[in-house]
Design an enzyme around this catalytic site. Structure first.
Site, PDB file in Angstrom:
ATOM      1  N   HIS A 257     -27.301  54.377  58.636  1.00 52.70           N
ATOM      2  CA  HIS A 257     -26.132  54.429  59.500  1.00 52.70           C
ATOM      3  C   HIS A 257     -26.048  55.788  60.171  1.00 52.70           C
ATOM      4  O   HIS A 257     -26.398  56.799  59.571  1.00 52.70           O
ATOM      5  CB  HIS A 257     -24.837  54.161  58.720  1.00 52.70           C
ATOM      6  CG  HIS A 257     -23.750  53.699  59.608  1.00 52.70           C
ATOM      7  ND1 HIS A 257     -22.916  54.574  60.262  1.00 52.70           N
ATOM      8  CD2 HIS A 257     -23.399  52.462  60.005  1.00 52.70           C
ATOM      9  CE1 HIS A 257     -22.091  53.878  61.015  1.00 52.70           C
ATOM     10  NE2 HIS A 257     -22.365  52.595  60.891  1.00 52.70           N
ATOM     11  N   ASP A 308     -24.446  45.041  57.541  1.00 48.37           N
ATOM     12  CA  ASP A 308     -25.257  43.884  57.924  1.00 48.37           C
ATOM     13  C   ASP A 308     -26.147  43.363  56.794  1.00 48.37           C
ATOM     14  O   ASP A 308     -26.664  42.256  56.890  1.00 48.37           O
ATOM     15  CB  ASP A 308     -26.140  44.242  59.132  1.00 48.37           C
ATOM     16  CG  ASP A 308     -25.312  44.409  60.391  1.00 48.37           C
ATOM     17  OD1 ASP A 308     -24.427  43.572  60.618  1.00 48.37           O
ATOM     18  OD2 ASP A 308     -25.538  45.375  61.137  1.00 48.37           O
TER      19      ASP A 308
HETATM   20  N1  CMC Z   1     -35.225  51.863  57.215  1.00 50.43           N
HETATM   21  C1  CMC Z   1     -36.094  52.872  57.030  1.00 50.43           C
HETATM   22  N2  CMC Z   1     -35.900  54.116  57.503  1.00 50.43           N
HETATM   23  C2  CMC Z   1     -34.763  54.337  58.176  1.00 50.43           C
HETATM   24  C3  CMC Z   1     -33.801  53.344  58.391  1.00 50.43           C
HETATM   25  C4  CMC Z   1     -34.080  52.067  57.885  1.00 50.43           C
HETATM   26  N3  CMC Z   1     -33.211  51.071  58.082  1.00 50.43           N
HETATM   27  N4  CMC Z   1     -32.779  53.857  59.080  1.00 50.43           N
HETATM   28  C5  CMC Z   1     -33.083  55.134  59.302  1.00 50.43           C
HETATM   29  N5  CMC Z   1     -34.297  55.439  58.770  1.00 50.43           N
HETATM   30  C6  CMC Z   1     -34.978  56.718  58.810  1.00 50.43           C
HETATM   31  C7  CMC Z   1     -35.682  56.854  60.141  1.00 50.43           C
HETATM   32  O1  CMC Z   1     -36.977  56.336  60.119  1.00 50.43           O
HETATM   33  C8  CMC Z   1     -35.630  58.345  60.346  1.00 50.43           C
HETATM   34  O2  CMC Z   1     -36.634  58.916  59.543  1.00 50.43           O
HETATM   35  P1  CMC Z   1     -37.456  60.215  60.057  1.00 50.43           P
HETATM   36  O3  CMC Z   1     -36.421  61.283  60.213  1.00 50.43           O
HETATM   37  O4  CMC Z   1     -38.434  60.438  58.960  1.00 50.43           O
HETATM   38  O5  CMC Z   1     -38.079  59.808  61.357  1.00 50.43           O
HETATM   39  C9  CMC Z   1     -34.289  58.760  59.754  1.00 50.43           C
HETATM   40  O6  CMC Z   1     -34.009  57.752  58.771  1.00 50.43           O
HETATM   41  C10 CMC Z   1     -33.165  58.776  60.790  1.00 50.43           C
HETATM   42  O7  CMC Z   1     -33.161  57.521  61.475  1.00 50.43           O
HETATM   43  P2  CMC Z   1     -32.602  57.304  62.939  1.00 50.43           P
HETATM   44  O8  CMC Z   1     -33.073  55.997  63.439  1.00 50.43           O
HETATM   45  O9  CMC Z   1     -32.910  58.501  63.783  1.00 50.43           O
HETATM   46  O10 CMC Z   1     -31.050  57.296  62.637  1.00 50.43           O
HETATM   47  P3  CMC Z   1     -29.922  56.897  63.657  1.00 50.43           P
HETATM   48  O11 CMC Z   1     -28.698  57.551  63.228  1.00 50.43           O
HETATM   49  O12 CMC Z   1     -30.384  57.128  65.051  1.00 50.43           O
HETATM   50  O13 CMC Z   1     -29.879  55.311  63.498  1.00 50.43           O
HETATM   51  C11 CMC Z   1     -29.489  53.178  62.658  1.00 50.43           C
HETATM   52  C12 CMC Z   1     -28.963  54.620  62.745  1.00 50.43           C
HETATM   53  C13 CMC Z   1     -28.399  52.295  62.065  1.00 50.43           C
HETATM   54  C14 CMC Z   1     -29.821  52.669  64.062  1.00 50.43           C
HETATM   55  C15 CMC Z   1     -30.748  53.155  61.780  1.00 50.43           C
HETATM   56  O14 CMC Z   1     -30.417  53.537  60.463  1.00 50.43           O
HETATM   57  C16 CMC Z   1     -31.426  51.808  61.800  1.00 50.43           C
HETATM   58  O15 CMC Z   1     -32.226  51.538  62.715  1.00 50.43           O
HETATM   59  N6  CMC Z   1     -31.143  50.893  60.809  1.00 50.43           N
HETATM   60  C17 CMC Z   1     -31.688  49.568  60.823  1.00 50.43           C
HETATM   61  C18 CMC Z   1     -30.902  48.666  61.761  1.00 50.43           C
HETATM   62  C19 CMC Z   1     -29.531  48.342  61.208  1.00 50.43           C
HETATM   63  O16 CMC Z   1     -29.383  47.970  60.072  1.00 50.43           O
HETATM   64  N7  CMC Z   1     -28.520  48.427  62.071  1.00 50.43           N
HETATM   65  C20 CMC Z   1     -27.124  48.120  61.714  1.00 50.43           C
HETATM   66  C21 CMC Z   1     -26.286  49.353  61.757  1.00 50.43           C
HETATM   67  S1  CMC Z   1     -24.717  49.237  60.913  1.00 50.43           S
HETATM   68  C22 CMC Z   1     -23.808  47.958  61.600  1.00 50.43           C
HETATM   69  C23 CMC Z   1     -23.752  47.909  63.053  1.00 50.43           C
HETATM   70  O17 CMC Z   1     -23.319  48.849  63.706  1.00 50.43           O
HETATM   71  O18 CMC Z   1     -24.129  46.886  63.591  1.00 50.43           O
END
Ligand code: CMC
Length: 371
Positions: A257, A308
């Site tokens: 998140h 989710d």
């Molecule tokens: N699985 C594995 N690694 C992850 C995940 C994940 N679900 N989420 C974040 N990371 C890692 C990512 O690879 C990165 O690692 P590194 O720094 O080594 O490259 C680090 O954590 C930061 O990730 P980010 O994508 O830059 O973080 P963000 O704040 O931009 O993204 C997020 C937040 C929710 C988009 C992301 O955690 C994600 O893609 N999660 C999976 C999709 C998901 O479940 N989305 C629903 C979000 S909550 C409800 C909603 O709003 O709908």
């Protein structure tokens, strides 16, 4: 100028609707845990729109208004029948249907506060009907008309199946709606606010928000979680599957998140519901697989599940088709979008950030015949 990628940590507006402070989510100052345990979705809608809980009469009045506005024009239902129905994702259908619905609202461009509130009620009332009707029409079934004596949660399940849900299903679905209703300045809410800050209309704002919610990094994640669980198939396969994904640096849907660090406070409610419902349906494996995935991802990456993750097995246990999970998110979140749209109108300024240009420097124009 300095760039903040993804606007992380940027505070773009003030809002009195919901807040995330120290991993606690509140709607108008009420902890989401209290609301999830005690309130109906309609109470939450009233709370988000009026910034206070309703009394009995006020709640009854809102319920009556939602029930009275739940039918959608025949033209909109017939429009679904013209879609390439076997290829269309229900979120794309919903996005199109809300935009189309606006064409039949004579007040669509009436921007007075009173007209905006009437449109908010109409949109909130009609969204569940649109989702359920599309789900039936694509299977060659006739839509089921909404009932005036059922609340939003029961009515949606009734319109989907044609049968009144039992109290367990109704309660679970109501709780899921409460948990998804608002979430500060998430991507789809921000999209809605950006849209209406141009003084565009409510239908445009909600259509834009549905488009943003559809993506798998936002609302679309719940469908992807069920896809992953189905692919894994059994508890024994979880470890290899997840280890492989993590080794390939792939994201695990339903985890992570932008704002929460210790964990998403909504997830524990859905986890408890998943445990209960998967047992009741005789398919505990979905819950057991999910718990094992949670253990692996939190141990290896220290990334907790979000709203989710467990909602996937909850909706599956309620017999809901997997590609309807994100439209259900929209059925609930439209309440928050509408609250934010009304708040934006009430204190508006165009939202227009800047971009740091990183293309070529000044160039001399070369006429077409000389290129
Ligand atoms: N699985 C594995 N690694 C992850 C995940 C994940 N679900 N989420 C974040 N990371 C890692 C990512 O690879 C990165 O690692 P590194 O720094 O080594 O490259 C680090 O954590 C930061 O990730 P980010 O994508 O830059 O973080 P963000 O704040 O931009 O993204 C997020 C937040 C929710 C988009 C992301 O955690 C994600 O893609 N999660 C999976 C999709 C998901 O479940 N989305 C629903 C979000 S909550 C409800 C909603 O709003 O709908």
């Amino acid at each position: 100028m300095s760039v903040t990628k993804g606007l992380e940590g940027v505070v773009a507006t003030t809002s009195s609707i919901s807040s995330i402070i120290d991993d606690t989510l509140t709607y108008v100052g009420y902890n989401i845990d209290d609301l999830a345990e005690n309130s109906s979705f309609e109470e939450v809608v009233y709370l988000l729109w009026n910034r206070r809980l309703p009394n009995t009469l006020e709640l009854e009045d809102l319920k009556i208004q939602l029930a009275a506005n739940a039918s959608v024009p025949e033209e909109v239902l017939n429009h679904f029948k013209t879609f390439p129905i076997d290829k269309v994702h229900p979120m794309a259908a919903l996005r199109t249907a809300v935009s189309y619905l606006g064409l039949f609202d004579e007040e669509a461009d009436n921007a007075t506060d009173e007209a905006n509130l009437r449109k908010a009620i109409r949109l909130q009332a009609k969204m569940p009907t649109l989702v359920a009707a599309f789900a039936r029409i694509r299977k060659g079934l006739e839509p089921v008309a909404p009932r005036k004596d059922l609340g939003v949660a029961a009515n949606f399940l009734y319109m989907l199946t044609g049968e009144e849900p039992d109290s367990i299903a109704e309660e679970a679905f109501n709780k899921a709606l409460v948990l998804h209703a608002d979430h500060e300045l998430n991507a789809s809410t921000f999209t809605a606010r950006v849209c209406v800050a141009t003084l565009s209309d409510i239908y445009s704002g909600i259509t834009s928000a549905i488009g943003a919610l559809k993506g798998p990094l936002h609302g679309g994640a719940n469908e992807q979680v069920m896809k992953m669980l189905t692919e894994i198939g059994s508890v024994e396969n979880v470890e290899d599957y997840i280890n492989q994904k993590l080794a390939n640096k792939e994201k695990i849907m339903g985890f992570g998140h932008r704002v929460y660090r210790k964990g998403d406070p909504r997830a524990k409610h859905l986890k408890a519901m998943s445990e209960k419902l998967t047992k009741l349906t005789g398919e505990p494996k979905w819950y057991e697989m999910s718990v094992k995935i949670e253990d692996l991802v939190t141990n290896q990456k220290n990334i907790p599940p979000n709203v989710d993750f467990y909602s996937a097995s909850v909706y599956h246990s309620l017999g809901i088709e997997h590609d309807l999970f994100t439209p259900i998110f929209a059925v609930s979140r439209v309440s928050g979008w509408l609250a934010h749209i009304l708040e934006q109108y009430a204190n508006n300024r165009l939202i227009r950030p800047r971009a740091e240009y990183n293309g070529p420097g000044m160039q001399s124009y070369v006429r077409l015949e000389d290129r």
